[in-house]
Design an enzyme around this catalytic site. Structure first.
Site, short mmCIF file in Angstrom:
data_model
loop_
_atom_site.label_atom_id
_atom_site.label_comp_id
_atom_site.label_asym_id
_atom_site.label_seq_id
_atom_site.Cartn_x
_atom_site.Cartn_y
_atom_site.Cartn_z
N HIS A 1 -44.81 35.43 -32.64
CA HIS A 1 -45.69 34.76 -31.71
C HIS A 1 -45.90 35.46 -30.37
CE1 HIS A 1 -44.32 30.89 -33.99
NE2 HIS A 1 -45.04 31.72 -34.74
N HIS B 1 -35.75 34.77 -33.15
CA HIS B 1 -37.19 34.56 -32.94
C HIS B 1 -37.87 35.91 -32.71
CE1 HIS B 1 -40.96 32.89 -32.00
NE2 HIS B 1 -40.61 31.92 -31.17
N TYR C 1 -43.64 37.06 -28.47
CA TYR C 1 -42.50 37.12 -27.57
C TYR C 1 -41.80 38.48 -27.70
CZ TYR C 1 -43.49 32.18 -27.02
OH TYR C 1 -44.12 30.99 -26.76
#
Length: 375
Positions: free
Chosen positions: A182, A179, A184
């Site tokens: 977004h 990931h 993060y």
């Protein structure tokens, strides 16, 4: 909006084709997008989580990307109900999820996650852990509220991702997704708004991609050569929907090239609306540009099958069904390779079966109450 009745044969021809990601053959082009859930007390996925994923696999989803799962670093998360991808009980629960998805005919990868500066101090599962990031900033222009990571911190997080990936292969998953989107942790390094470092991890786009590239390389080193590694990234951040990693294709290539070279097998280009062009002078969306620049398989995502932005779903708004003819046109032109579906699959576990079978009149509009049931 009225759904255009696409011929079943065309849908089957475009979406039912198998595709190879590394050494994995995915039976079709439909991906379940990762959607955060808080149904895993103690970070342990239970029977309901197994059923949730297996139900979508049984209904025709080719590849499931799980909700974000915290890697084994104390600062990685801020909820004791979000699943973790470390720990004996947690991994035992995930092994059963993978087993059930395979039994239903699907493939599955965990999304490995570290939230970085989004973390609020004092939150579980490790209340004493600080919020960490490249420069201790949660968004551009903010004051420093967290810890700027030392080299030891960087090394610890890189190792945590590698250990989680090795565990994923060991317990039977088909690959991993890192990931990097977004707002993060990895995205905080990629974005100049939150990365103010002057060492090897900050500066130009290539330097800002160094941390993510080290994670990819470390993951690649501990898994089998044909074990697929996916990387999700975005221009937008949850802290700033207008933020952009790259203003031009050249800037985007500078960020993506090191990741591809480090071992990414496929990219997952996250947008809020897949049909919007990414750069002036071209109709290509972010996924289309990613494929053009890297040559890697790419997953597109963003309000697929629904007429409305997903952010509004978190504000209690529903969304009517939207046709997928434009999506099929773009896939037929090979702009991108796979399509990830979020809210539509959340609302209707049978979405893939209905679309692949040409049962468009049976599709359901999105009801925001589904966010509370997550059946």
């Amino acid at each position: 909006m009225t759904v255009t009745e696409s011929p079943t044969s065309r849908v089957a021809q475009i979406l039912s084709r198998p595709i190879s990601l590394g050494g994995l053959t995915v039976p079709n082009r439909i991906v379940m997008a990762p959607m955060t859930r808080m149904f895993s007390p103690g970070g342990i996925p239970g029977e309901d989580v197994r059923s949730y994923y297996a139900r979508r696999a049984a209904a025709g989803v080719g590849l499931i990307v799980t909700e974000g799962t915290y890697v084994g670093h104390d600062s990685a998360g801020q909820s004791d109900r979000v699943p973790r991808f470390h720990g004996e009980e947690q991994l035992a629960g995930w092994a059963k999820v993978a087993e059930d998805v395979h039994a239903a005919g699907g493939t599955i990868v965990p999304q490995l996650w570290h939230i970085g500066m989004v973390r609020k101090q004092g939150e579980p599962p490790f209340a004493d852990a600080p919020a960490v990031g490249p420069s201790g900033l949660v968004t551009a222009g903010a004051e420093q509220t967290g810890k700027a990571m030392t080299q030891q911190d960087v090394d610890d997080v890189v190792n945590a991702f590698a250990e989680a990936a090795a565990a994923a292969e060991r317990i039977g998953f088909d690959g991993v997704e890192i990931h990097g989107a977004h707002g993060y942790l990895l995205d905080q390094f990629l974005w100049e708004g939150t990365n103010r470092r002057s060492d090897a991890y900050g500066g130009d786009p290539v330097a800002r991609a160094q941390f993510a590239a080290e994670i990819v390389a470390a993951v690649r080193a501990v898994v089998s050569p044909d074990f697929p590694v996916l990387f999700r990234y975005s221009q937008w951040k949850q802290q700033d929907y207008t933020a952009r990693l790259a203003e031009t294709p050249q800037e985007l290539e500078a960020i993506l090239a090191p990741l591809a070279a480090a071992g990414v097998d496929a990219f997952h280009a996250s947008t809020r609306r897949y049909w919007l062009p990414e750069f002036d002078g071209s109709d290509l969306n972010l996924a289309g540009w990613t494929k053009k620049l890297t040559g890697k398989p790419v997953i597109t995502v963003g309000s697929v099958g629904l007429d409305g932005d997903f952010i509004k779903g978190f504000q209690g708004e529903g969304a009517p069904v939207k046709g997928i003819d434009d999506l099929l046109d773009r896939m037929e032109a090979e702009e991108f390779d796979m399509v990830a579906v979020g809210r539509a699959l959340l609302q209707d576990p049978e979405w893939a079966a209905k679309v692949l079978g040409g049962r468009f009149s049976d599709l359901k509009p999105y009801d925001a109450a589904a966010l509370r049931s997550l059946s």
